[in-house]
Design an enzyme around this catalytic site. Structure first.
Site, PDB file in Angstrom:
ATOM      1  N   LYS A 129      42.867  54.453  30.668  1.00 54.24           N
ATOM      2  CA  LYS A 129      43.292  53.265  31.417  1.00 54.24           C
ATOM      3  C   LYS A 129      44.435  53.697  32.327  1.00 54.24           C
ATOM      4  O   LYS A 129      45.556  53.924  31.895  1.00 54.24           O
ATOM      5  CB  LYS A 129      43.755  52.157  30.459  1.00 54.24           C
ATOM      6  CG  LYS A 129      44.373  50.940  31.156  1.00 54.24           C
ATOM      7  CD  LYS A 129      43.293  50.146  31.868  1.00 54.24           C
ATOM      8  CE  LYS A 129      43.890  48.884  32.487  1.00 54.24           C
ATOM      9  NZ  LYS A 129      44.740  49.134  33.663  1.00 54.24           N
ATOM     10  N   ARG A 170      40.844  45.283  45.102  1.00 50.06           N
ATOM     11  CA  ARG A 170      40.243  44.403  44.100  1.00 50.06           C
ATOM     12  C   ARG A 170      40.041  42.994  44.637  1.00 50.06           C
ATOM     13  O   ARG A 170      39.200  42.246  44.141  1.00 50.06           O
ATOM     14  CB  ARG A 170      41.089  44.366  42.834  1.00 50.06           C
ATOM     15  CG  ARG A 170      42.467  43.787  42.994  1.00 50.06           C
ATOM     16  CD  ARG A 170      43.179  43.652  41.655  1.00 50.06           C
ATOM     17  NE  ARG A 170      42.567  42.631  40.837  1.00 50.06           N
ATOM     18  CZ  ARG A 170      42.212  42.794  39.564  1.00 50.06           C
ATOM     19  NH1 ARG A 170      42.412  43.947  38.972  1.00 50.06           N
ATOM     20  NH2 ARG A 170      41.686  41.817  38.879  1.00 50.06           N
ATOM     21  N   LYS A 208      40.511  46.396  27.362  1.00 49.75           N
ATOM     22  CA  LYS A 208      41.619  47.325  27.589  1.00 49.75           C
ATOM     23  C   LYS A 208      42.497  47.360  26.340  1.00 49.75           C
ATOM     24  O   LYS A 208      42.905  46.327  25.819  1.00 49.75           O
ATOM     25  CB  LYS A 208      42.425  46.929  28.828  1.00 49.75           C
ATOM     26  CG  LYS A 208      42.798  45.466  28.934  1.00 49.75           C
ATOM     27  CD  LYS A 208      43.382  45.161  30.303  1.00 49.75           C
ATOM     28  CE  LYS A 208      43.653  43.673  30.459  1.00 49.75           C
ATOM     29  NZ  LYS A 208      44.134  43.330  31.813  1.00 49.75           N
ATOM     30  N   PHE A 231      34.991  55.154  37.999  1.00 48.91           N
ATOM     31  CA  PHE A 231      34.467  54.901  36.656  1.00 48.91           C
ATOM     32  C   PHE A 231      33.126  54.169  36.655  1.00 48.91           C
ATOM     33  O   PHE A 231      32.575  53.898  35.595  1.00 48.91           O
ATOM     34  CB  PHE A 231      35.475  54.135  35.796  1.00 48.91           C
ATOM     35  CG  PHE A 231      36.037  52.884  36.426  1.00 48.91           C
ATOM     36  CD1 PHE A 231      35.252  51.757  36.626  1.00 48.91           C
ATOM     37  CD2 PHE A 231      37.364  52.846  36.786  1.00 48.91           C
ATOM     38  CE1 PHE A 231      35.788  50.611  37.187  1.00 48.91           C
ATOM     39  CE2 PHE A 231      37.916  51.698  37.344  1.00 48.91           C
ATOM     40  CZ  PHE A 231      37.117  50.576  37.545  1.00 48.91           C
ATOM     41  N   GLU A 271      39.700  53.540  40.419  1.00 48.18           N
ATOM     42  CA  GLU A 271      41.134  53.369  40.626  1.00 48.18           C
ATOM     43  C   GLU A 271      41.621  54.510  41.504  1.00 48.18           C
ATOM     44  O   GLU A 271      41.012  55.586  41.553  1.00 48.18           O
ATOM     45  CB  GLU A 271      41.889  53.426  39.292  1.00 48.18           C
ATOM     46  CG  GLU A 271      41.519  52.353  38.302  1.00 48.18           C
ATOM     47  CD  GLU A 271      42.552  51.244  38.239  1.00 48.18           C
ATOM     48  OE1 GLU A 271      43.698  51.453  38.696  1.00 48.18           O
ATOM     49  OE2 GLU A 271      42.214  50.167  37.731  1.00 48.18           O
ATOM     50  N   ARG A 290      43.061  49.257  41.973  1.00 48.06           N
ATOM     51  CA  ARG A 290      41.601  49.163  41.953  1.00 48.06           C
ATOM     52  C   ARG A 290      41.048  49.361  43.365  1.00 48.06           C
ATOM     53  O   ARG A 290      41.562  48.809  44.339  1.00 48.06           O
ATOM     54  CB  ARG A 290      41.196  47.778  41.425  1.00 48.06           C
ATOM     55  CG  ARG A 290      39.697  47.584  41.171  1.00 48.06           C
ATOM     56  CD  ARG A 290      39.291  48.179  39.868  1.00 48.06           C
ATOM     57  NE  ARG A 290      37.896  47.890  39.545  1.00 48.06           N
ATOM     58  CZ  ARG A 290      37.506  46.925  38.712  1.00 48.06           C
ATOM     59  NH1 ARG A 290      38.408  46.139  38.130  1.00 48.06           N
ATOM     60  NH2 ARG A 290      36.229  46.739  38.449  1.00 48.06           N
TER      61      ARG A 290
END
Length: 514
Positions: A212, A232, A383, A306, A261, A217
């Site tokens: 994480k 994002r 998360k 990801f 990210e 983003r």
């Protein structure tokens, strides 16, 4: 359609907490609109403008001369045309022309319409009708399945356009929406997980455990040599991140859509603070500048992807994550986030410790069987961090005392009600506030002021702050029945809107099990 019909519906929506009543009122309004009126009406009841920001706020409007009209006469088409004209006005003489346009619109509006215009143009239309509610109203008005509306909205990113398709073409038109390379889709979101062991057990170990990262983003699209990079919130920042554009253009593919990210690294390869990464974004979009940070072009951004949503003509949104990761590895293995696939508890725990040692926030636990649910925050992505963190809305701040005299200090914090969209107060905190943040809050908060008394400045719910906490407890003190334990400020999140804040249900899920 009369503009007053929109205003009256907004008042009806604002006056009730019933989700059904809100949906019914908006659906009736949409059903009465002709197709050419749908896009502005849907945007307005969502608290937005089709034309984007017009740079016109409450103070500008209330300074205009002229009494309100005695009776409603404005139409939806006339108001939308005025907004379009305002958006197109720039250059020499634009100030006078904008004032002329605003005065004409303002003087033609009744007192109720003026109030609505002021709140809409200033971004303060608080009526509890977020896009989730309006999406349901679109489905009801067009008599189409809600899931088709949600999916079409996910793929095109524009609810007004989705509503027009539903109304004019029905289910077939909605089903025809496809992922379009170059047009961003709404990102899939994660929920806070209670613990690593519980997350592994929930998916019977069929998970991807990933670092994480404390970054920003991004979603990148490539079609041939054309590359686009979005935040994002779907803002196009391509011109501000040339190193990301060059990297994606060099991947071995013809077309691709990647989710991930990006962050800036120190010379030792460790992640720089979030504020420093966001300062690169702010060079292109000042609204993303975190408190106390200065925009810079000097830091190099590194991408960590990801997910892969499209590759060389094949859309992968509906494919399980295990398949999407295969595509990701194929096209961008050197730039993908480290991950463990299907680890046992011991390996996952060791990986979690390694993520923290590398300077990351924790890990993400993702179901390998889940599709990409864009725009949704569900249990498929969780998360896991050493302490709980939540994104909450700042509702106000109390004046400090002692060494904080003269500064706005103790924050009032709210979680989002998933039904109404309005914030529900869940606690206060002054912990974690640096001198720089105190100075920033004292200068910034009056710009969002709703009211004040001797001790407190109350704010419109516009600012999102990340809060760390040791847990949640039952409490009759606050309307949501829960309160934060040992809350402290981590950072402000200029990259998030109040609609991205965590919900009161997420807090309740952290309550001790009886």
């Amino acid at each position: 359609m009369q503009f007053s019909d929109v205003v009256q519906t907004s008042e009806t929506v604002r006056a009730t907490r019933s989700r059904k009543t809100k949906i019914a009122a908006i659906a009736a309004l949409l059903g009465a609109a002709v197709p050419d009126e749908l896009e502005p009406v849907v945007a307005w009841v969502s608290g937005e403008l089709r034309q984007g920001r017009l740079g016109t706020g409450w103070r500008t409007l209330t300074a205009l001369d002229g009494a309100p009209a005695a009776a409603p006469a404005l139409t939806v088409t006339e108001v939308d045309a005025a907004f379009t004209a305002l958006a197109a006005t720039s250059g020499a003489g634009s100030t006078a022309r904008r004032r002329e346009l605003l005065t004409s619109l303002w003087n033609a509006a009744t007192a109720e319409e003026q109030s609505f215009l002021a709140r809409l143009l200033s971004g303060e239309l608080r009526q509890g009708a977020l896009t989730a509610v309006v999406s349901e109203a679109v489905a009801v008005a067009a008599e189409v399945p809600l899931e088709l509306v949600r999916r079409a909205y996910m793929l095109c990113g524009q609810l007004p356009r989705t509503a027009t398709a539903a109304r004019t073409g029905g289910a077939a038109a909605l089903a025809a929406f496809r992922l379009e390379v170059g047009r961003p889709v709404r990102p899939m979101l994660a929920s806070p997980g209670p613990s690593l062991d519980e997350a592994l057990a929930e998916f019977a170990g069929e998970v991807s455990v990933e670092h994480k990262l404390d970054g920003a983003r991004i979603q990148v699209h490539r079609d041939g040599d054309r590359v686009s990079v979005f935040t994002r919130t779907l803002r196009d920042i391509t011109a501000g991140v040339p190193e990301l554009v060059d990297l994606v253009r060099g991947l071995d593919c013809t077309s691709v859509v990647l989710d991930g990210e990006t962050l800036a690294l120190t010379d030792a390869g460790r992640p720089r603070p979030f504020q420093e990464t966001m300062s690169r974004f702010a060079v292109f979009d000042p609204a993303l500048l975190p408190p106390g940070a200065n925009p810079t072009r000097e830091l190099l951004l590194h991408p960590y992807f990801f997910d892969c949503l499209h590759l060389d003509g094949e859309d992968l949104l509906d494919a399980p994550l295990r398949d999407r990761r295969i595509a990701l590895t194929k096209v961008a293995s050197a730039h993908s986030i480290p991950a463990l696939i299907g680890p046992d508890a011991e390996a996952a725990a060791e990986y979690f410790d390694g993520a923290l040692a590398a300077g990351h926030e924790g890990v993400m636990v993702k179901s390998l069987d889940a599709p990409y649910a864009a725009g949704r925050r569900g249990r498929a992505w969780q998360k896991i961090k050493p302490t709980h963190t939540l994104d909450l809305v700042v509702l106000g701040a109390e004046w400090g005392y002692g060494r904080r005299t003269g500064y706005l200090s103790n924050l009032h914090l709210g979680a989002r009600d998933p039904v109404t969209g309005e914030p529900v107060m869940v606690g206060k905190t002054f912990k974690g506030l640096t001198d720089a943040l105190l100075q920033w809050q004292t200068a910034e908060f009056p710009r969002h002021e709703r009211s004040r008394d001797e001790y407190t400045v109350y704010l419109w719910p516009e600012l999102v702050v990340e809060i760390a906490l040791d847990g949640v407890q039952f409490s009759p003190r606050y309307p949501g029945g829960v309160a934060l334990r040992f809350a402290r400020v981590v950072r402000y999140r200029p990259d998030k809107s109040p609609a991205d804040a965590d919900t009161i249900d997420m807090l309740r899920a952290l309550l001790p099990k009886s």
